[in-house]
Design a protein around this motif. Structure first.
Motif, PDB file in Angstrom:
ATOM      1  N   ALA A  80       9.456  12.547  -4.960  1.00 24.37           N
ATOM      2  CA  ALA A  80       8.294  12.885  -4.126  1.00 24.37           C
ATOM      3  C   ALA A  80       8.304  12.145  -2.795  1.00 24.37           C
ATOM      4  O   ALA A  80       7.580  12.487  -1.888  1.00 24.37           O
ATOM      5  CB  ALA A  80       7.007  12.562  -4.879  1.00 24.37           C
ATOM      6  N   HIS A  81       9.139  11.120  -2.673  1.00 19.49           N
ATOM      7  CA  HIS A  81       9.277  10.344  -1.437  1.00 19.49           C
ATOM      8  C   HIS A  81       7.956   9.738  -0.973  1.00 19.49           C
ATOM      9  O   HIS A  81       7.655   9.736   0.213  1.00 19.49           O
ATOM     10  CB  HIS A  81       9.899  11.185  -0.329  1.00 19.49           C
ATOM     11  CG  HIS A  81      11.242  11.712  -0.694  1.00 19.49           C
ATOM     12  ND1 HIS A  81      12.329  10.900  -0.897  1.00 19.49           N
ATOM     13  CD2 HIS A  81      11.665  12.968  -0.933  1.00 19.49           C
ATOM     14  CE1 HIS A  81      13.374  11.638  -1.230  1.00 19.49           C
ATOM     15  NE2 HIS A  81      12.995  12.901  -1.265  1.00 19.49           N
ATOM     16  N   SER A  82       7.181   9.248  -1.924  1.00 17.46           N
ATOM     17  CA  SER A  82       5.969   8.520  -1.582  1.00 17.46           C
ATOM     18  C   SER A  82       6.390   7.180  -1.005  1.00 17.46           C
ATOM     19  O   SER A  82       7.166   6.456  -1.603  1.00 17.46           O
ATOM     20  CB  SER A  82       5.110   8.331  -2.821  1.00 17.46           C
ATOM     21  OG  SER A  82       3.947   7.631  -2.490  1.00 17.46           O
ATOM     22  N   ASP A  83       5.921   6.881   0.181  1.00 18.92           N
ATOM     23  CA  ASP A  83       6.363   5.673   0.873  1.00 18.92           C
ATOM     24  C   ASP A  83       5.375   4.552   0.657  1.00 18.92           C
ATOM     25  O   ASP A  83       4.176   4.773   0.536  1.00 18.92           O
ATOM     26  CB  ASP A  83       6.507   5.966   2.365  1.00 18.92           C
ATOM     27  CG  ASP A  83       7.405   4.964   3.052  1.00 18.92           C
ATOM     28  OD1 ASP A  83       8.132   4.221   2.361  1.00 18.92           O
ATOM     29  OD2 ASP A  83       7.376   4.922   4.282  1.00 18.92           O
ATOM     30  N   PHE A  84       5.883   3.343   0.603  1.00 18.28           N
ATOM     31  CA  PHE A  84       4.988   2.200   0.526  1.00 18.28           C
ATOM     32  C   PHE A  84       5.271   1.244   1.662  1.00 18.28           C
ATOM     33  O   PHE A  84       6.344   1.250   2.255  1.00 18.28           O
ATOM     34  CB  PHE A  84       5.035   1.507  -0.839  1.00 18.28           C
ATOM     35  CG  PHE A  84       6.331   0.846  -1.193  1.00 18.28           C
ATOM     36  CD1 PHE A  84       6.645  -0.415  -0.717  1.00 18.28           C
ATOM     37  CD2 PHE A  84       7.224   1.468  -2.035  1.00 18.28           C
ATOM     38  CE1 PHE A  84       7.825  -1.035  -1.059  1.00 18.28           C
ATOM     39  CE2 PHE A  84       8.409   0.855  -2.389  1.00 18.28           C
ATOM     40  CZ  PHE A  84       8.709  -0.403  -1.903  1.00 18.28           C
ATOM     41  N   SER A 115      -2.979   7.518   6.874  1.00 21.10           N
ATOM     42  CA  SER A 115      -4.003   6.792   6.126  1.00 21.10           C
ATOM     43  C   SER A 115      -3.712   5.296   6.107  1.00 21.10           C
ATOM     44  O   SER A 115      -4.631   4.478   6.213  1.00 21.10           O
ATOM     45  CB  SER A 115      -4.089   7.325   4.695  1.00 21.10           C
ATOM     46  OG  SER A 115      -4.481   8.677   4.695  1.00 21.10           O
ATOM     47  N   VAL A 116      -2.445   4.945   5.988  1.00 26.46           N
ATOM     48  CA  VAL A 116      -2.069   3.518   6.007  1.00 26.46           C
ATOM     49  C   VAL A 116      -2.416   2.909   7.357  1.00 26.46           C
ATOM     50  O   VAL A 116      -2.967   1.805   7.432  1.00 26.46           O
ATOM     51  CB  VAL A 116      -0.570   3.338   5.683  1.00 26.46           C
ATOM     52  CG1 VAL A 116      -0.143   1.892   5.885  1.00 26.46           C
ATOM     53  CG2 VAL A 116      -0.272   3.784   4.254  1.00 26.46           C
ATOM     54  N   VAL A 171       0.853  -1.183   0.000  1.00 26.61           N
ATOM     55  CA  VAL A 171       0.000   0.000   0.000  1.00 26.61           C
ATOM     56  C   VAL A 171       0.891   1.236   0.000  1.00 26.61           C
ATOM     57  O   VAL A 171       1.911   1.286   0.687  1.00 26.61           O
ATOM     58  CB  VAL A 171      -1.003  -0.022   1.190  1.00 26.61           C
ATOM     59  CG1 VAL A 171      -0.294   0.013   2.513  1.00 26.61           C
ATOM     60  CG2 VAL A 171      -2.004   1.094   1.089  1.00 26.61           C
ATOM     61  N   THR A 172       0.505   2.212  -0.816  1.00 24.77           N
ATOM     62  CA  THR A 172       1.281   3.438  -0.976  1.00 24.77           C
ATOM     63  C   THR A 172       0.440   4.625  -0.549  1.00 24.77           C
ATOM     64  O   THR A 172      -0.715   4.734  -0.961  1.00 24.77           O
ATOM     65  CB  THR A 172       1.698   3.620  -2.452  1.00 24.77           C
ATOM     66  OG1 THR A 172       2.400   2.465  -2.880  1.00 24.77           O
ATOM     67  CG2 THR A 172       2.585   4.837  -2.616  1.00 24.77           C
ATOM     68  N   GLY A 173       1.039   5.492   0.268  1.00 26.03           N
ATOM     69  CA  GLY A 173       0.337   6.691   0.697  1.00 26.03           C
ATOM     70  C   GLY A 173       0.852   7.184   2.031  1.00 26.03           C
ATOM     71  O   GLY A 173       1.793   6.631   2.597  1.00 26.03           O
ATOM     72  N   TYR A 228      -9.469   6.230   1.668  1.00 23.29           N
ATOM     73  CA  TYR A 228      -8.368   7.023   2.215  1.00 23.29           C
ATOM     74  C   TYR A 228      -7.420   7.574   1.156  1.00 23.29           C
ATOM     75  O   TYR A 228      -6.415   8.202   1.479  1.00 23.29           O
ATOM     76  CB  TYR A 228      -7.567   6.184   3.214  1.00 23.29           C
ATOM     77  CG  TYR A 228      -8.367   5.730   4.410  1.00 23.29           C
ATOM     78  CD1 TYR A 228      -9.171   6.599   5.129  1.00 23.29           C
ATOM     79  CD2 TYR A 228      -8.310   4.407   4.835  1.00 23.29           C
ATOM     80  CE1 TYR A 228      -9.906   6.173   6.220  1.00 23.29           C
ATOM     81  CE2 TYR A 228      -9.035   3.965   5.930  1.00 23.29           C
ATOM     82  CZ  TYR A 228      -9.833   4.855   6.619  1.00 23.29           C
ATOM     83  OH  TYR A 228     -10.552   4.423   7.704  1.00 23.29           O
ATOM     84  N   GLY A 229      -7.700   7.332  -0.115  1.00 26.43           N
ATOM     85  CA  GLY A 229      -6.850   7.855  -1.181  1.00 26.43           C
ATOM     86  C   GLY A 229      -5.507   7.150  -1.284  1.00 26.43           C
ATOM     87  O   GLY A 229      -4.506   7.777  -1.616  1.00 26.43           O
ATOM     88  N   LEU A 230      -5.490   5.856  -0.993  1.00 23.38           N
ATOM     89  CA  LEU A 230      -4.267   5.060  -1.057  1.00 23.38           C
ATOM     90  C   LEU A 230      -4.265   4.207  -2.317  1.00 23.38           C
ATOM     91  O   LEU A 230      -5.288   4.033  -2.965  1.00 23.38           O
ATOM     92  CB  LEU A 230      -4.176   4.140   0.160  1.00 23.38           C
ATOM     93  CG  LEU A 230      -4.200   4.818   1.520  1.00 23.38           C
ATOM     94  CD1 LEU A 230      -4.371   3.786   2.622  1.00 23.38           C
ATOM     95  CD2 LEU A 230      -2.928   5.614   1.714  1.00 23.38           C
ATOM     96  N   VAL A 231      -3.107   3.669  -2.635  1.00 19.78           N
ATOM     97  CA  VAL A 231      -2.987   2.703  -3.730  1.00 19.78           C
ATOM     98  C   VAL A 231      -2.602   1.378  -3.103  1.00 19.78           C
ATOM     99  O   VAL A 231      -1.619   1.296  -2.362  1.00 19.78           O
ATOM    100  CB  VAL A 231      -1.918   3.141  -4.750  1.00 19.78           C
ATOM    101  CG1 VAL A 231      -1.738   2.088  -5.820  1.00 19.78           C
ATOM    102  CG2 VAL A 231      -2.285   4.478  -5.364  1.00 19.78           C
TER     103      VAL A 231
END
Length: 96
Positions: A55-59, A14-15, A8-10, A86-89
């Motif tokens: 962007a340092h998007s963490d998963f 939210s995670v 999951v990314t975000g 929650y707007g996550l992937v």
């Protein structure tokens, strides 16, 4: 026992909210974030320093141990719903 693995990314808040929702499902043995064994940097040198790379998007790699196939399907459905809310992937995988 069935293991459901997903990435999951975000944002962390939210995670964590997603993980709490999954953990609340009955007949779950455990919900566990798998240890991060490496960096999340792409190895494709043609894309270094692009905005997507900086962007340092963490998963997060997550394993859920469900007590039955039916519960595993419920976990997958809940992950999909929570990710959308929650707007996550979220991506389901066989192994990390």
């Amino acid at each position: 026992m069935r293991t459901v693995r997903f990435r999951v990314t975000g944002p962390d808040d939210s995670v964590q909210a997603l993980l709490k929702r999954v953990d609340a499902i009955e007949e779950i043995d455990r919900v566990e974030e798998v240890a991060d064994n490496g960096t999340h940097v792409r190895e494709d040198s043609s894309s270094l320093d692009l905005p997507d790379d900086t962007a340092h998007s963490d998963f997060h790699d997550i394993e859920v141990h469900a007590l039955s196939d039916a519960v595993a399907r419920l976990v997958m459905r809940e992950v999909e719903l929570a990710a959308r809310e929650y707007g996550l992937v979220a991506e389901f995988v066989d192994e990390f």
